[in-house]
Scaffold this motif. Structure first.
Motif: not given
Length: 545
Positions: A32-44
């Protein structure tokens, strides 16, 4: 003893009826936290795609121009040259500081990583001032030797020299940690079988350093890809400079976004190369017994040349920049230039960098544990995906977050939280790389033994895994802290109103042409950044003889 052959055994793997091992699904507390990290990096990335698609056919016309391919060729040439040169420099230095009887070995272990605290834009100024056609070196040689002009330092040679000097510590730190973690038993077995020192190094030692070489080389390659300060000052046009020119000259964010996507594609290629070189070997001890510290290798007649090699590197990468900054400071004092207090900027820089280091470690741990203890396509892609942010120029990431902050997260716009978020996206790979390398050297059987004794997964992580990978955690935190201290573009665009850091203070002075005024904040930045680095290295020295 350590092993470099065979596939790693996943955490908690169990035998299945058809043979082989079945990997259990990772717990939600990890993915779950790893997926949140991926979402954050996908923003830019989402911002770049939206901008590029908005231009329609103009994007294709821009990307297919001859000049775009020429810029790509120059960028790739610089990335390959810097990565190769930095690894070639870091490997012997790390070995000398870790495994040899070179004089002042502990001193070199502290001094050699310190060039990492020098921003590339400061290093670029120093290289031009010291080694330029009419720089300080020419002035020193003019009277005794009649030298009127030195060869041009601008272009590829100057950019290569500058970035290698500030980036080689990425590989040095990773290699030094790996060398200290190696069990000397394998090398002793090789020597007992009749292999010489060089043969043992190439056949036994170097293959065990492959994760550290890959982690260090990856960070250096991505750092070079995203660097703007050195290439702009040394007048070597790469993609970061082209993107900056698009913003400055035409204020065209769409075209700059299209060029940034090329940069992301180059980063993906680098990640694929790194992924193909990793292999599936094991690097932890698989037999019973405890690891012994290695005995320093006697250098004999090579002792003094090795000492000169370390001294020359420290002189070029650390002493020369500090000496030039002190010279500028003396010039300012001589001219009666008032020195402005920058303690507030120093506190702001240290506070924001400390927060970024803590958040980056918290984000990196689930990603690293998932990648090492639950190997698979998804976990590998997730870990590789975190490296994309490191390849993005800071100005591109900053504009992406400005767009999302102004449109979708107004309460966070121009707050310290948004600034720290940007730092974490930019420098997360440094924490992931060191945590992953440390975790690879810890046998999963220790964790399995703890679980068999009744420990819960959370207790295993907090009482077994984290203490064993603490050197990697501290290394990652130190790297993120140092990188954040000197970050400039994102700080300029995202910092709260009235927030000034040492980096922005240096930029304001140099942008106005007042190099002497930049000396005080630059020296303070180096001093503040050096303290945690020196503490970390000395602590490593004490914990591992």
């Amino acid at each position: 003893m350590n092993s470099v052959a065979g596939a790693p055994r996943p955490a908690g793997a169990v035998a299945r009826s058809g043979g082989g091992l079945r990997t259990p699904p990772p717990p939600a507390a990890l993915w779950a936290p790893a997926a949140l990290v991926a979402v954050a990096i996908a923003l830019p990335l989402a911002y770049l795609v939206m901008r590029a698609l908005g231009a329609g056919g103009e994007t294709a016309d821009l990307l297919l121009r001859l000049r775009t391919f020429e810029t790509l060729g120059r960028t790739v040439a610089l990335v390959v040259a810097v990565t190769g040169a930095a690894l070639a420099l870091a490997l012997p230095l790390a070995w000398l500081a870790s495994r040899s009887d070179i004089p002042f070995r502990r001193v070199w272990s502290v001094l050699l990583p310190l060039p990492l605290v020098i921003p590339s834009y400061v290093a670029g100024f120093v290289v031009v001032a010291a080694l330029g056609p009419r720089g300080m070196l020419q002035q020193l040689l003019a009277a005794p030797l009649g030298v009127e002009r030195l060869p041009e330092i601008y272009g590829f040679p100057g950019a290569l020299l500058t970035i290698v000097l500030v980036a080689f510590p990425y590989a040095f730190l990773a290699l030094q940690a790996a060398l200290r973690g190696l069990d000397p038993a394998l090398e002793e077995v090789s020597r007992n079988l009749g292999h010489g020192r060089w043969d043992t190094f190439w056949r036994v030692t170097l293959p065990q350093l492959r994760p550290a070489l890959a982690a260090g080389g990856l960070l250096i390659a991505l750092y070079t890809l995203s660097d703007f300060g050195a290439v702009s000052l040394l007048r070597y046009e790469t993609f970061t400079w082209a993107i900056y020119l698009q913003y400055q000259t035409s204020l065209d964010r769409t075209m700059a976004a299209a060029l940034s996507l090329v940069l992301v594609a180059a980063a993906v290629v680098i990640l694929l190369v790194d992924f193909s070189l990793r292999g599936r070997a094991r690097y932890h001890r698989v037999s019973s017994g405890t690891q012994r510290p290695s005995t320093p290798v006697k250098l004999g007649r090579w002792r003094w040349p090795a000492l000169a090699f370390c001294a020359l590197t420290v002189t070029g990468a650390l002493v020369m920049p500090v000496a030039v900054l002190l010279y500028w400071l003396a010039q300012a004092l001589h001219a009666g230039e008032p020195l402005r207090a920058v303690w507030g900027a120093a506190v702001n820089s240290a506070y924001a960098s400390g927060l970024a280091a803590l958040v980056a470690i918290a984000a990196a741990l689930p990603v690293a544990i998932l990648a090492v203890r639950y190997p698979g396509v998804v976990s590998a892609l997730l870990e590789r995906f975190t490296y994309i942010g490191f390849a993005l120029p800071g100005i591109v990431l900053a504009l992406a977050l400005v767009f999302f902050g102004a449109n979708f997260a107004t309460p966070l716009y121009q707050t310290l939280a948004m600034l720290v978020f940007a730092y974490v996206i930019l420098f997360l790979p440094q924490a992931v790389g060191t945590c992953r390398t440390a975790l690879l050297q810890v046998s999963p059987r220790l964790e399995e033994a703890a679980r068999s004794l009744g420990r819960t997964p959370a207790q295993v992580v907090t009482t077994i895994t984290l203490p064993l990978i603490r050197p990697g955690i501290l290394a990652g935190a130190a790297l993120v802290f140092l990188s954040t201290m000197k970050e400039l573009p994102a700080t300029l665009l995202l910092s709260p109103i009235g927030f000034r850091s040492l980096a922005t203070t240096i930029w304001s002075a140099t942008d106005s042409g007042f190099l002497a005024r930049a000396a005080v904040p630059a020296l303070l930045l180096i001093l503040v950044s050096s303290l945690p680095m020196a503490f970390f290295v000395i602590r490593q020295q004490r914990t591992r003889p």
